[in-house]
Write a protein that holds these residues in place. Structure first.
Motif, PDB file in Angstrom:
ATOM      1  N   SER A 313       1.502  -1.905 -21.710  1.00 48.66           N
ATOM      2  CA  SER A 313       2.127  -2.100 -20.396  1.00 48.66           C
ATOM      3  C   SER A 313       1.361  -3.116 -19.560  1.00 48.66           C
ATOM      4  CB  SER A 313       2.184  -0.764 -19.646  1.00 48.66           C
ATOM      5  OG  SER A 313       0.877  -0.249 -19.460  1.00 48.66           O
ATOM      6  N   ASP A 314       0.286  -3.639 -20.125  1.00 47.37           N
ATOM      7  CA  ASP A 314      -0.531  -4.592 -19.359  1.00 47.37           C
ATOM      8  C   ASP A 314      -0.678  -5.942 -20.053  1.00 47.37           C
ATOM      9  OD1 ASP A 314      -2.205  -3.999 -21.442  1.00 47.37           O
ATOM     10  OD2 ASP A 314      -3.854  -3.250 -20.226  1.00 47.37           O
ATOM     11  N   GLY A 315       0.041  -6.118 -21.138  1.00 51.54           N
ATOM     12  CA  GLY A 315      -0.001  -7.418 -21.795  1.00 51.54           C
ATOM     13  C   GLY A 315      -1.276  -7.690 -22.578  1.00 51.54           C
ATOM     14  N   SER A 316      -2.131  -6.707 -22.688  1.00 48.06           N
ATOM     15  CA  SER A 316      -3.373  -6.918 -23.436  1.00 48.06           C
ATOM     16  C   SER A 316      -3.074  -7.056 -24.921  1.00 48.06           C
ATOM     17  CB  SER A 316      -4.333  -5.750 -23.185  1.00 48.06           C
ATOM     18  OG  SER A 316      -3.730  -4.548 -23.623  1.00 48.06           O
ATOM     19  N   VAL A 317      -3.959  -7.752 -25.620  1.00 49.56           N
ATOM     20  CA  VAL A 317      -3.761  -7.995 -27.053  1.00 49.56           C
ATOM     21  C   VAL A 317      -5.055  -7.690 -27.797  1.00 49.56           C
ATOM     22  CG1 VAL A 317      -3.288  -9.754 -28.808  1.00 49.56           C
ATOM     23  CG2 VAL A 317      -2.026  -9.754 -26.650  1.00 49.56           C
ATOM     24  N   GLY A 318      -4.938  -6.898 -28.848  1.00 51.89           N
ATOM     25  CA  GLY A 318      -6.082  -6.692 -29.733  1.00 51.89           C
ATOM     26  C   GLY A 318      -7.008  -5.567 -29.310  1.00 51.89           C
ATOM     27  N   LYS A 319      -6.767  -5.004 -28.124  1.00 50.27           N
ATOM     28  CA  LYS A 319      -7.623  -3.906 -27.655  1.00 50.27           C
ATOM     29  C   LYS A 319      -6.848  -2.594 -27.705  1.00 50.27           C
ATOM     30  CE  LYS A 319      -8.176  -6.156 -23.861  1.00 50.27           C
ATOM     31  NZ  LYS A 319      -8.492  -6.464 -22.456  1.00 50.27           N
ATOM     32  N   LEU A 320      -7.488  -1.555 -28.260  1.00 45.67           N
ATOM     33  CA  LEU A 320      -6.761  -0.319 -28.485  1.00 45.67           C
ATOM     34  C   LEU A 320      -7.429   0.854 -27.763  1.00 45.67           C
ATOM     35  CD1 LEU A 320      -4.284   0.347 -30.185  1.00 45.67           C
ATOM     36  CD2 LEU A 320      -5.807   0.934 -32.055  1.00 45.67           C
ATOM     37  N   LYS A 321      -8.719   1.022 -27.998  1.00 44.79           N
ATOM     38  CA  LYS A 321      -9.418   2.179 -27.457  1.00 44.79           C
ATOM     39  C   LYS A 321     -10.674   1.735 -26.720  1.00 44.79           C
ATOM     40  CE  LYS A 321      -7.684   5.360 -30.976  1.00 44.79           C
ATOM     41  NZ  LYS A 321      -7.984   6.266 -32.099  1.00 44.79           N
ATOM     42  N   GLY A 322     -11.101   2.577 -25.794  1.00 42.85           N
ATOM     43  CA  GLY A 322     -12.319   2.299 -25.042  1.00 42.85           C
ATOM     44  C   GLY A 322     -13.543   2.824 -25.767  1.00 42.85           C
ATOM     45  N   ALA A 323     -14.681   2.684 -25.130  1.00 37.34           N
ATOM     46  CA  ALA A 323     -15.943   3.123 -25.719  1.00 37.34           C
ATOM     47  C   ALA A 323     -15.946   4.627 -25.962  1.00 37.34           C
ATOM     48  CB  ALA A 323     -17.101   2.724 -24.799  1.00 37.34           C
ATOM     49  N   ASP A 324     -15.119   5.344 -25.183  1.00 32.60           N
ATOM     50  CA  ASP A 324     -15.046   6.795 -25.326  1.00 32.60           C
ATOM     51  C   ASP A 324     -14.104   7.227 -26.450  1.00 32.60           C
ATOM     52  OD1 ASP A 324     -12.661   6.007 -24.256  1.00 32.60           O
ATOM     53  OD2 ASP A 324     -12.773   7.277 -22.466  1.00 32.60           O
ATOM     54  N   GLY A 325     -13.559   6.253 -27.167  1.00 31.15           N
ATOM     55  CA  GLY A 325     -12.672   6.590 -28.274  1.00 31.15           C
ATOM     56  C   GLY A 325     -11.249   6.913 -27.842  1.00 31.15           C
ATOM     57  N   LYS A 326     -11.002   6.850 -26.539  1.00 35.54           N
ATOM     58  CA  LYS A 326      -9.649   7.146 -26.051  1.00 35.54           C
ATOM     59  C   LYS A 326      -8.844   5.856 -25.909  1.00 35.54           C
ATOM     60  CE  LYS A 326     -10.876  11.340 -23.557  1.00 35.54           C
ATOM     61  NZ  LYS A 326     -11.092  11.953 -22.247  1.00 35.54           N
ATOM     62  N   TYR A 327      -7.540   6.006 -26.023  1.00 32.77           N
ATOM     63  CA  TYR A 327      -6.688   4.834 -25.847  1.00 32.77           C
ATOM     64  C   TYR A 327      -6.887   4.257 -24.455  1.00 32.77           C
ATOM     65  CZ  TYR A 327      -4.135   5.675 -30.164  1.00 32.77           C
ATOM     66  OH  TYR A 327      -3.789   5.816 -31.484  1.00 32.77           O
ATOM     67  N   LEU A 328      -6.888   2.940 -24.375  1.00 33.69           N
ATOM     68  CA  LEU A 328      -6.968   2.266 -23.082  1.00 33.69           C
ATOM     69  C   LEU A 328      -5.697   2.560 -22.287  1.00 33.69           C
ATOM     70  CD1 LEU A 328      -8.441  -1.087 -24.426  1.00 33.69           C
ATOM     71  CD2 LEU A 328      -9.617   0.619 -22.996  1.00 33.69           C
ATOM     72  N   PRO A 329      -5.791   2.561 -20.979  1.00 36.94           N
ATOM     73  CA  PRO A 329      -4.628   2.950 -20.154  1.00 36.94           C
ATOM     74  C   PRO A 329      -3.419   2.031 -20.316  1.00 36.94           C
ATOM     75  CG  PRO A 329      -6.476   2.192 -18.779  1.00 36.94           C
ATOM     76  CD  PRO A 329      -6.997   2.317 -20.171  1.00 36.94           C
ATOM     77  N   GLY A 330      -3.641   0.798 -20.735  1.00 33.83           N
ATOM     78  CA  GLY A 330      -2.518  -0.127 -20.904  1.00 33.83           C
ATOM     79  C   GLY A 330      -1.840  -0.034 -22.255  1.00 33.83           C
ATOM     80  N   VAL A 331      -2.293   0.879 -23.115  1.00 34.19           N
ATOM     81  CA  VAL A 331      -1.676   1.042 -24.439  1.00 34.19           C
ATOM     82  C   VAL A 331      -0.635   2.157 -24.379  1.00 34.19           C
ATOM     83  CG1 VAL A 331      -2.079   1.694 -26.851  1.00 34.19           C
ATOM     84  CG2 VAL A 331      -3.701   0.192 -25.662  1.00 34.19           C
ATOM     85  N   LEU A 332       0.581   1.847 -24.779  1.00 28.80           N
ATOM     86  CA  LEU A 332       1.661   2.840 -24.769  1.00 28.80           C
ATOM     87  C   LEU A 332       1.862   3.478 -26.143  1.00 28.80           C
ATOM     88  CD1 LEU A 332       4.317   0.799 -22.745  1.00 28.80           C
ATOM     89  CD2 LEU A 332       2.918   2.700 -21.892  1.00 28.80           C
ATOM     90  N   LEU A 333       1.701   2.678 -27.166  1.00 30.69           N
ATOM     91  CA  LEU A 333       2.083   3.123 -28.506  1.00 30.69           C
ATOM     92  C   LEU A 333       1.130   2.532 -29.529  1.00 30.69           C
ATOM     93  CD1 LEU A 333       4.342   4.258 -30.516  1.00 30.69           C
ATOM     94  CD2 LEU A 333       5.162   1.891 -30.567  1.00 30.69           C
ATOM     95  N   ASP A 334       0.791   3.336 -30.517  1.00 34.27           N
ATOM     96  CA  ASP A 334      -0.001   2.876 -31.662  1.00 34.27           C
ATOM     97  C   ASP A 334       0.704   3.380 -32.906  1.00 34.27           C
ATOM     98  OD1 ASP A 334      -1.917   2.198 -33.517  1.00 34.27           O
ATOM     99  OD2 ASP A 334      -3.349   3.750 -32.907  1.00 34.27           O
ATOM    100  N   LEU A 335       1.357   2.474 -33.609  1.00 37.06           N
ATOM    101  CA  LEU A 335       2.199   2.869 -34.735  1.00 37.06           C
ATOM    102  C   LEU A 335       1.714   2.187 -36.010  1.00 37.06           C
ATOM    103  CD1 LEU A 335       4.985   4.552 -34.720  1.00 37.06           C
ATOM    104  CD2 LEU A 335       6.009   2.350 -35.284  1.00 37.06           C
ATOM    105  N   ASP A 336       1.678   2.935 -37.085  1.00 39.74           N
ATOM    106  CA  ASP A 336       1.190   2.425 -38.372  1.00 39.74           C
ATOM    107  C   ASP A 336       2.332   2.546 -39.376  1.00 39.74           C
ATOM    108  OD1 ASP A 336       0.050   2.271 -40.942  1.00 39.74           O
ATOM    109  OD2 ASP A 336      -1.812   3.257 -40.326  1.00 39.74           O
ATOM    110  N   TYR A 337       2.858   1.408 -39.827  1.00 39.91           N
ATOM    111  CA  TYR A 337       4.051   1.477 -40.691  1.00 39.91           C
ATOM    112  C   TYR A 337       3.990   0.441 -41.813  1.00 39.91           C
ATOM    113  CZ  TYR A 337       6.142  -2.627 -38.319  1.00 39.91           C
ATOM    114  OH  TYR A 337       6.400  -3.894 -37.832  1.00 39.91           O
ATOM    115  N   TRP A 338       4.810   0.677 -42.819  1.00 42.46           N
ATOM    116  CA  TRP A 338       5.000  -0.265 -43.922  1.00 42.46           C
ATOM    117  C   TRP A 338       6.358  -0.946 -43.775  1.00 42.46           C
ATOM    118  CZ3 TRP A 338       1.685  -1.861 -47.598  1.00 42.46           C
ATOM    119  CH2 TRP A 338       0.623  -1.029 -47.994  1.00 42.46           C
TER     120      TRP A 338
END
Lengths: 343, 343, 343
Positions: A313-338
């Motif tokens: 939701s923030d246009g960030s690219v390549g960043k997923l989680k913070g130092a605490d291992g939690k998703y960053l607030p601007g990440v809505l979805l993390d999907l792993d697919y073939w």
């Protein structure tokens, strides 16, 4: 009031129980058009009957994610009406394309149960299968949700946590019968990049964005006959916001990924997924992907690519989680697919 | 990021170059229904298979403007992603009705190039053709756009400005094979006014209005697979507004023109058009027309009428430009087209 | 301006006059999909071709209310463009299912006229019939509206108030040919409650709610080609609000009633209805029903149930009118209909 569906609570599930979900649904050209109207979907295989026929299919299928949403939607009244959280997905396999005119129904088997230590909630694992009018499976996936108990005195069931694959192997993927990308037209498909052009670890910024409207996510979510109150009723949550169905974000991100992954035509496997942060109207969804793996397939000209698709939701690219291992607030979805691509 | 489409810049176009656009699109009953849901479209020929059959067609075609939007949408990634302005249209001809089940693709030829004196932009003229699955042309038009240069040092091409007709003659119009209005049912069509009842210079106030919503113009613009960021991403423009696709205003105005021009059934020619002022959600679109010309056609019972269709945001009627020759601020669209009517 | 439709005024109607409405409309899979996208519709008979075939129909029909809206929409330009109020419905009968591909048209007969004592308005009663492409009636209902006079000096017509049934008897209901619920699958339909489980006087709170958006009600209302300005043009009413088409509220409430009445599959009779209070975007529509009557039918396994369906904007249940006999402010709709259920 006794006749309305109160939803199931944690103590209502039994290991091994098979739940037949209502109501079957015939999908057709209307659903196909609406999918293209609600998401910026452009993958040629799902846009053109001619392109699909040239790829060995009988015609352009209903989008893989639309099939997923229809099947998923049927499970909501039985599985997640009293869910506190949608915890995860695994072992999602698309088994057969869905074509206009097909009628889908859904069946779920309870494959795991685990009461939480607070005694108020528990986790339910179900394996859901979507079937067509020939009773052929078209889709199968495992989902687990945290569900409230209604009767706190109900005894805890034996804990059974299913053993799930963290990732499907390439051999686990079902390649649609007849699929053949050996004569693939890259110009018509929209991009020149073939399977061989992608490297594991490569990050792709999909650039485009869509600002979300209430009317659109509700139209989409109703189309899948998903009945969760939280998506439709602004009086349901104390903050007056309608929580957007996670699948709406999945489809939006996947459609946006055309720009850079136009040839990742078919989704055939879902390894996992997390709705990292809630999505509300007014946010602008963008997406990026990273290549996680690649594999050959026995189908002519067809390679498999494993992708992480991230919606933000923030246009960030390549960043997923913070130092605490939690998703960053601007990440809505993390999907792993073939997905399947021309080699 | 190297895999996403950056769009073409002025120096990327070559005179005579032919660009095959992605992705082909099968249009069907879903697109037809959505067109009626998004615009107050009521022309009987596009509403009823029976009425269309009685008029000599094989069934009710996809709306002429829907066919235009699908073809136009395909050109956006190659032609106007880096466009500064959409300058004009000419020589638009509908060549064959599009029916549910047809698969459309689009091809453009670069027919003119002119670098601007500032050295930073240039004008590109393309003639775009829409083709169906039989490779039969269904639509052809010229469009010119101002495009940015990316490499300001790239040499200017030879200036070639195509010689375009300011107006199509009646002989230039393609009348669909079999079209016959000799048994036309005016009651079912909704108005008694025939071709003979309209006079050149006559102004028609179409009375009705529609207030535009974000969800609707985005649904429409996605349906045509138009990918221009400015229509979807509220973070794209500094003012946070989503610019509405000009074609949405064209379709809205055309549908509103039913009231007074219910029998101007088929659009067969586009002489020119200007998106006079930008349109944003919240504006109320109304429309008026003026009869510019009339002509006979060889088809039984069929006359041609040339109309100026004006969309406004202020409900004004009959006023187009100010003393300075510029469009008045309440004018959104100025379109010059030929339609077919029962004589 | 002479060519646009000014609508009819009270003095323009003649008793016994038959009005053929424009424009015929082919309904198909697109309209079916849009109905499911706009309303949380889940009744299995309208969702699945397979379920419908197992119930003896040739396939899943277009929703009964969608058929009603299409027919109703056609009458608007001739009946209610200058209406001050939509006063009532009676003797509504669904006579034959509408299937994808059918082309509907509408005809109305003026069956009553009564000028009001103020001399400025009058009441017009029409019996409207919807017909398919075989000229078979699919739907018939009586509606009465208060219409303005344009020429206050026009003489008052003889007062004729039609004698209408306050309630259709079970014998008046048309059961679709072949309908057979003897093999009804309650699990697939979504609820176990059969006709025999409902008692006259029983109140059902349908629990779910939908917050209404401008884009959605306009998309719906346009889909039915309803042209009343008040639904679309925010500049039409002094308060800047768009009044929501009453039929949108009917469909929303009926779809919400799935939860508790999932097996009340087919609407076959409309005894009456009142749009108790206006509906605007932003309100949250909920619904409750009360069982008014039950009757047997000759079709195998099929019972008839008469229901009052009430839509609210305040979530109240079971309350309809105040001590003054007027509808409470939170009541949007009061509808009295017959449906068919498995016994």
């Amino acid at each position: 009031m006794a006749k309305t569906n109160p939803g199931r609570f944690f103590e209502d599930y039994r290991l091994g129980e098979v739940i037949e979900h209502a109501a079957p649904r015939t999908v057709g050209e209307g659903e196909r058009a609406l999918y293209h109207a609600l998401y910026p979907a452009r993958h040629a295989l799902y846009s053109s009957d001619v392109f699909a026929a040239q790829s060995g299919l009988e015609g352009s299928p209903i989008d893989d994610l639309a099939a997923f949403h229809v099947v998923f939607g049927k499970t909501v009244p039985d599985i997640s009406l009293n869910a506190v959280a949608n915890l995860g997905y695994a072992e999602g396999r698309w088994l057969r394309p869905v074509y206009p005119g097909d009628t889908l129904r859904a069946v779920s088997e309870v494959i795991g149960l685990k009461q939480n230590s607070n005694g108020k909630t528990g986790v339910v694992w179900v394996r859901t299968t979507g079937l067509n009018q020939m009773d052929e499976p078209v889709l199968s996936y495992v989902r687990w949700v945290m569900v409230r108990k209604s009767d706190l005195d109900a005894p805890a069931p034996d804990t059974v946590v299913p053993d799930l694959k963290s990732t499907l192997a390439a051999d686990d993927l079902a390649i649609p019968e007849g699929l053949d990308f050996s004569g693939y037209d890259f110009a018509l498909a929209g991009e020149p990049h073939r399977w061989g052009d992608y490297e594991v670890g490569e990050v792709i910024d999909h650039v485009d964005g869509v600002t979300i409207e209430e009317a659109e996510h509700m139209i989409a979510t109703r189309l899948w006959q998903n009945t969760a109150k939280v998506h439709f009723d602004a009086t349901f949550r104390p903050d007056g916001q309608r929580l957007i169905y996670g699948g709406h974000v999945i489809s939006m991100a996947r459609a946006l990924s055309f720009n850079g992954l136009a040839n990742a035509q078919m989704i055939v496997g879902l390894n996992g997924g997390a709705h990292a942060n809630p999505c509300f109207a007014g946010l602008t969804v963008k997406a990026w992907s990273v290549v996680l793996d690649k594999a050959e397939t026995p189908a002519p000209g067809v390679g498999a690519i494993r992708l992480r698709l991230v919606a933000t939701s923030d246009g960030s690219v390549g960043k997923l989680k913070g130092a605490d291992g939690k998703y960053l607030p601007g990440v809505l979805l993390d999907l792993d697919y073939w997905a399947l691509m021309p080699v």
